[in-house]
Design a protein around this motif. Structure first.
Motif: not given
Length: 341
Positions: A92-101
């Motif tokens: 969720r949140g920032e962890k998911l955003r970072k994982f998007r790459k």
């Protein structure tokens, strides 16, 4: 559906997405649309898994669940990142955003997925800016390299999407998806909006990029001839469930599910002397909010027996990792594309 951990990239386990149906002023939940209903599969590093089926069978929803663009109702999506499994559905949140790459998406429609007010430099460079990876001159050099990789002239860097053809726009979409060096690219019907000759060019580009950059694809499509050309294995979906899953050559030569046979009969033959023996399915795709009892496909199946109307078939391995969800799989002799004269 377990597999050796050595070369696994993605494991999808009993993934479900139910959309609530509400009624009345207080929006009381009166039912659910079972868009994705317990699918399981894996994808190895460097391979392409084709996901096929009619419109409305849940293919695109499955792709978005894997990316966690849509939250799953239940089930797991495990991404094997440098031998460290990550449960994508929990992010969720920032962890998911970072994982998007690590996982990116190529959209179906290159016309609507590009911002008409942004230049190609801004469109392709946006993921790099968002993740703080490149800026200024470095960003421009990275975008130029990506344009060259997808077969676009770098002099188009400051042009807007309206100046490009459909095939060129899809190349821009692919360049944007590759900007962050993802391991997995989910291609959601990436050639269905393009002319046939351009489709072949984009498929060849995707295959070349896969070899050059060691990419892994989940290739979502409804056109079996396209899927046959690019996929290592193919999964056939119907009303939220996987009906058949096998290596591409095996599936096309000897399909074991009547639904797969019907889809294959619709693939055009290049020989004008060939007499069409297309199987016309009766009725409409089953309603995912009120699926039939027993096998989902039985109301449209010309081989259905009484058991099909009562018992729900399990997805079973018939040998050589050829999975099928049909009570009659070992009894029927179905026509594949390779078996038709």
């Amino acid at each position: 559906m377990h597999q050796s951990q050595n070369n696994l990239l993605l494991e999808v386990s009993n993934l479900k997405k139910y959309f609530p149906i509400t009624s009345g002023f207080f929006k009381k939940v009166v039912g659910h649309i079972r868009a994705v209903d317990g699918i399981s599969f894996f994808i190895r590093k460097g391979e392409t898994l084709g996901l096929v089926g009619e419109s409305g069978c849940g293919k695109t929803t499955a792709g978005r669940l894997i990316l966690n663009v849509l939250p799953a109702t239940s089930g797991k999506v495990i991404f094997h990142q440098a031998n460290k499994p990550v449960n994508v559905t929990d992010l969720r949140g920032e962890k998911l955003r970072k994982f998007r790459k690590h996982m990116q998406l190529v959209f179906q429609d290159p016309f609507s997925s590009l911002n008409p007010r942004m230049t190609i430099l801004n469109i392709v460079g946006e993921p790099l800016l968002a993740h703080g990876m490149r800026r200024g001159k470095q960003l421009e050099e990275r975008v130029k390299l990506l344009m060259q990789q997808v077969g676009l002239n770098v002099k188009y860097l400051h042009r807007y999407p309206h100046a490009f053809s459909g095939g060129q726009r899809q190349r821009i979409c692919i360049a944007r998806a590759l900007a962050l060096n993802p391991e997995l690219v989910i291609c959601d019907e990436p050639v269905s909006a393009l002319d046939v000759s351009i489709q072949a060019q984009i498929i060849n580009l995707l295959k070349d990029l896969q070899q050059q950059l060691e990419l892994t694809y989940l290739f979502i499509a409804h056109d079996l001839s396209v899927v046959e050309n690019i996929s290592s294995r193919v999964a056939v979906m119907y009303v939220g469930k996987i009906m058949e899953l096998a290596y591409t050559e095996e599936l096309f030569r000897t399909p074991l599910h009547p639904y797969t046979e019907a889809l294959m009969s619709a693939v055009p033959k290049p020989d004008p002397r060939h007499k069409s023996d297309r199987i016309l399915l009766q009725g409409d795709v089953a309603d995912p909010s009120d699926p039939p009892h027993g096998c989902m496909f039985h109301p449209r199946c010309r081989y259905a027996i009484e058991r099909c109307k009562v018992d729900v078939p399990e997805l079973t391995d018939t040998g050589d990792r050829h999975f099928v969800r049909c009570h009659l799989a070992t009894e029927l002799s179905l026509k594949g594309i390779g078996s038709q004269a």
